[in-house]
Design an enzyme around this catalytic site. Structure first.
Site, short mmCIF file in Angstrom:
data_model
loop_
_atom_site.label_atom_id
_atom_site.label_comp_id
_atom_site.label_asym_id
_atom_site.label_seq_id
_atom_site.Cartn_x
_atom_site.Cartn_y
_atom_site.Cartn_z
N ASP A 8 -4.59 -0.94 -3.03
CA ASP A 8 -4.16 0.32 -3.63
C ASP A 8 -3.88 0.25 -5.13
O ASP A 8 -4.26 1.14 -5.89
CB ASP A 8 -2.91 0.84 -2.93
CG ASP A 8 -3.16 1.17 -1.48
OD1 ASP A 8 -4.07 0.57 -0.88
OD2 ASP A 8 -2.46 2.03 -0.93
N ASP A 62 0.84 -1.21 0.00
CA ASP A 62 0.00 0.00 0.00
C ASP A 62 0.87 1.25 0.00
O ASP A 62 2.02 1.22 0.41
CB ASP A 62 -0.91 0.01 1.23
CG ASP A 62 -0.11 -0.03 2.53
OD1 ASP A 62 0.87 -0.79 2.59
OD2 ASP A 62 -0.47 0.69 3.48
N GLU A 63 0.29 2.34 -0.46
CA GLU A 63 0.88 3.68 -0.36
C GLU A 63 2.36 3.71 -0.73
O GLU A 63 3.22 3.92 0.12
CB GLU A 63 0.67 4.23 1.06
CG GLU A 63 -0.79 4.32 1.43
CD GLU A 63 -1.05 4.86 2.83
OE1 GLU A 63 -2.05 5.57 3.00
OE2 GLU A 63 -0.27 4.53 3.75
N ILE A 64 2.62 3.50 -2.02
CA ILE A 64 4.01 3.40 -2.48
C ILE A 64 4.33 4.55 -3.44
O ILE A 64 3.97 4.49 -4.61
CB ILE A 64 4.25 2.04 -3.20
CG1 ILE A 64 3.77 0.89 -2.30
CG2 ILE A 64 5.71 1.87 -3.57
CD1 ILE A 64 3.44 -0.37 -3.07
#
Ligand code: ZN
Length: 493
Positions: A329, A277-279
């Site tokens: 995501d 997630d959130e990369i």
């Protein structure tokens, strides 16, 4: 005669009230079907009902029978008659849950329990709680206490978020510099003991090693695994941090595979969560190694490189007998079909219908949010919503506790109780039996007794906030999720 029995989660099936009362026994003689493990069953009875118990065929006052007609291994039937008690189940799991139900009846009726017949089985089979031990370290004895509570409300998966930017919490043999003793780290033996403790309570522990983002703590220990070479310091507080694992370097790929192998050997669960997630992908754009890898694999962009990386790790995990879970995501149809997706971001386009989904919607399950943002009744409603939608890919549901700002037991408890218990009922209990008012009434009267002594419970007047304040707060939060998603290059619908 009908009566609302003081049970949480409330049974999914029929409850029939019978004549007479069942008096608390001072000891139990248990007639047990030989297919069940005697030691385990007697241990459950003694531990949860607080009475002496021994196996015996002559005049038993607790009969435990195998029910071949129950297809669900977590299902059970429980009958209390003046002369004794009978449990029917197909599996030890069902017996365990019947004993949990009986425990609540023993606590709520200290002398005589009204006779009754209960049929029960869970609505969802993945009923999970995620504990973030990376941001705030949670001592082992405290996790044990949480496991006890999860078991009592029939949650069956503990998802442990053990690594993030702000901390790495398991000492591994392969890379001993991961995590620091001083800031809190579990030894492998502590993890093994914890897994066994949970298993004994019918809870599977699923580890999460978040990658290739949320990886700063690992990069601080091994900076050469990054695109820039560091150095890095372990950050505090919340945020999305720019430095991620370099997938252009062979050494970095070998590193994560070795970590996955050692983690896989430590946790017997057939699942491993790899975050995803959130990369923010900026470092990969600027990194010669990542660009070289991208070209060599004929990939169009960094998103494709991320997909390749996740699919590689999924195959490696599969070779170890583990199915991978990833947050939703970036997942699209070109990701390995065996990946289970955990849907947390409700702003994302849910065009990932080909993957089994664990639902943990930000606006329904993030128990780290305060009650004005996430009122009790919103949590309670979630399980019903999922059951009504009947999505064919629904794999299960999960309650989440992120801990950037939650450090002490009191803070943790106040966020969890009673919302965790409400969520647990909404996942276990069949939608036809959902009743928020009944839940509030039963929790109000018996919640304190059902939970361990000295558990901190949020005062009732704060359970649900003023509607307008709640809407405003949620609007503000939604904008923040949007901003963060944009920052991490996530396409929103
Ligand atoms: Zn790189």
């Amino acid at each position: 005669m009908t009566e609302k029995l003081p049970l949480i989660p409330y049974p999914s099936g029929a409850i029939a009230m019978l004549n007479g009362t069942y008096m608390h026994p001072s000891s139990l003689v248990v007639a047990l079907d030989p297919v069940f493990d005697t030691e385990h069953v007697l241990h459950y009875v003694k531990e949860y009902l607080g009475v002496e118990a021994e196996k015996g065929e002559r005049s038993p006052n607790l009969t435990i029978a195998k029910a071949i007609d129950l297809k669900d291994e977590e299902a059970y039937r429980l009958e209390l008659q003046p002369c004794g008690c009978r449990i029917e189940a197909q599996d030890l799991k069902g017996i365990f849950y019947a004993v949990q139900t009986l425990r609540q009846l023993f606590l709520a009726y200290p002398h005589a329990i009204p006779c009754c017949r209960i049929q029960d089985a869970p609505a969802l089979h993945w009923r999970a709680f995620m504990l973030d031990v990376a941001r705030s370290f949670c001592p082992v004895e405290e996790i044990r206490r949480i496991i006890d509570i999860l078991a009592s409300c029939k949650i069956n998966v503990l998802h442990l978020h053990v690594s993030d930017d702000q901390g790495w919490r398991i000492a591994l043999d392969c890379f001993p510099n991961l995590g620091e003793e001083e800031s809190g780290r579990y030894s492998k033996q502590e993890i093994r003991d914890l897994v066994a403790y949970a298993q004994d309570r019918q809870i599977m522990v699923v580890p999460e090693i978040d990658m290739p983002g949320h990886f700063t703590a690992a990069l601080a220990a091994y900076p050469k695994l990054s695109c820039t070479g560091g150095p890095f310091t372990v950050p505090k507080g919340e945020g999305i941090f720019p430095d991620i694992l370099c997938v252009g370097k062979d050494e970095a790929l070998a590193f994560v595979k070795t970590v996955i192998t050692e983690i896989a050997s430590l946790f017997p669960a057939p699942y491993i969560h790899l975050g995803g997630d959130e990369i923010p992908l900026d470092r990969w754009v600027a990194c010669p190694d990542c660009q070289k890898r991208k070209k060599a694999l004929l990939l169009s962009d960094e998103k494709a490189l991320l997909r390749w990386f996740c699919n590689e790790m999924t195959m490696h995990a599969a070779s170890l007998g583990k199915q991978v879970i990833l947050y939703n995501d970036y997942l699209d149809q070109d990701y390995n079909k065996n990946i289970i997706t955990q849907v947390w971001n409700p702003l994302l386009d849910a065009s990932l219908s080909e993957h089994p989904a664990i639902m943990s919607d930000y606006f329904h399950t993030y128990l780290d949010m305060d009650h004005t943002l996430l009122p009790l009744q919103v949590v309670y409603r979630y399980g019903k919503q999922l059951q009504t939608e009947k999505d064919a890919n629904l794999f299960g549901a999960e309650l989440m506790l992120w801990t950037e700002y939650i450090c002490t037991r009191a803070e943790r408890d106040l966020h969890l109780f009673p919302r965790l218990i409400a969520g647990a009922e909404s996942f276990w209990t069949h939608q036809g039996q959902h009743d928020y008012r009944r839940f509030v009434d039963i929790f109000g009267r018996y919640g304190e007794q059902f939970l361990p002594p000295e558990t901190h419970i949020t005062p009732r007047k704060q359970w649900n906030s003023c509607f307008i304040i709640s809407v405003l707060q949620r609007y503000k939060r939604r904008r923040r999720v949007k901003r963060n998603s944009k920052k991490a290059g996530i396409a929103l619908s």
